[in-house]
Design an enzyme around this catalytic site. Structure first.
Site, PDB file in Angstrom:
ATOM      1  CB  SER A 172      28.096   8.761  59.494  1.00  0.00           C
ATOM      2  OG  SER A 172      28.136   7.763  58.257  1.00  0.00           O
ATOM      3  CE1 TYR A 230      33.092   9.368  56.867  1.00  0.00           C
ATOM      4  CE2 TYR A 230      30.703   7.837  57.589  1.00  0.00           C
ATOM      5  CZ  TYR A 230      31.433   9.125  57.026  1.00  0.00           C
ATOM      6  OH  TYR A 230      30.811   9.203  57.143  1.00  0.00           O
TER       7      TYR A 230
END
Length: 261
Positions: free
Chosen positions: A143, A157
């Site tokens: 990401s 995350y």
């Protein structure tokens, strides 16, 4: 005319929809045989029907949070197709969004299992066969948040994606000379089915609307828009092919110019 992935077998975790599904479609179009996975047998059956790839597509039930199921996915893929040449560690995510001082152990550990440990379990299981054949591709879907930290309430995350990038580097340095490459793709925000759920939860925890949450990501990109699953899949196909042999240890941005590195 030969295709880029003729004769190769690819396993893609979490691939009945969204980014994993787009990668599966591209791999099939380039001649690979593909093993899809996910927690729902019904979604798997529907994906196989929609792909309409005959005996070149197979589905195995696998929950990325369960080590034995992740390892079984690799084992069943070898049993079905004879090998695993390409592994795409696509699963990853989190829930229980909160600021660090309020983040639960359950949410933290679940994020680490979901993103990092699942990739470790699958890669460790697939590597011996790749090494035996002297050819392999490990691709992890990371990401833009694996390179920075731009939002509150997603600390688990951010941390797990940074760790995933480190894992990719470790695989690359250990196995590059033996014909196995490892790379991470770092997408910007992509409005997938899972984003529609997790993104709303993260936005709520951050005290903003889901629309504001997405607009922030789009506004940070040089393109001024979110990314698409097809853009991510195109890069995965390059990395999986012989043309991508010179690329390893890379953290490759598909983020519209968001990340500064």
């Amino acid at each position: 005319m030969s295709k880029k992935l003729d004769g190769k077998v690819a396993v893609i975790t979490g691939s009945t929809r969204s980014i994993g599904r787009a990668i599966a479609e591209d791999f099939l179009a380039e001649g690979a045989s593909v093993v899809l996975s996910g927690r729902s047998r019904e979604k798997g059956a529907l994906a196989l029907k929609e792909l309409d790839a005959g005996d070149r597509a197979h589905f195995v039930v696998s929950d990325a949070l369960e080590q034995d199921q992740v390892e079984n996915l690799v084992d069943e893929s070898v049993k079905h197709f004879g090998a695993v040449d390409i592994l795409v560690n696509n699963t990853g995510g989190c829930d229980g969004f909160a600021l660090i001082h309020e983040l639960s152990d359950t949410a933290w550990n679940r994020a680490i299992d979901w993103t990092l440990n699942s990739a470790f379990w699958a890669t460790r299981r697939a590597l011996p066969g790749m090494l035996e054949r002297g050819w392999g591709r490990v691709i992890c879907i990371s990401s833009v948040e694996g390179k920075r930290a731009s939002q509150p309430a997603i600390g688990h995350y951010i941390t797990s994606k940074h760790a995933l990038n480190g894992f990719v580097k470790a695989v690359a340095v250990e196995y590059g000379a033996q014909g196995v490459t490892a790379n991470a793709i770092c997408p910007g925000a992509v409005e997938t089915d899972s984003m529609a759920v997790a993104g709303r939860q993260a936005a709520e925890a951050a005290g903003i609307s889901y629309e504001q949450f997405l607009a922030q990501y789009a506004g940070q990109a040089m393109t001024g828009k979110l990314n698409t699953v097809d853009e991510v899949a195109a890069v995965a196909t390059l990395l999986a092919s012989d043309a991508g042999a010179g690329m390893t240890g890379g953290l490759i941005n598909v983020d519209g110019g968001t990340s500064p590195w």
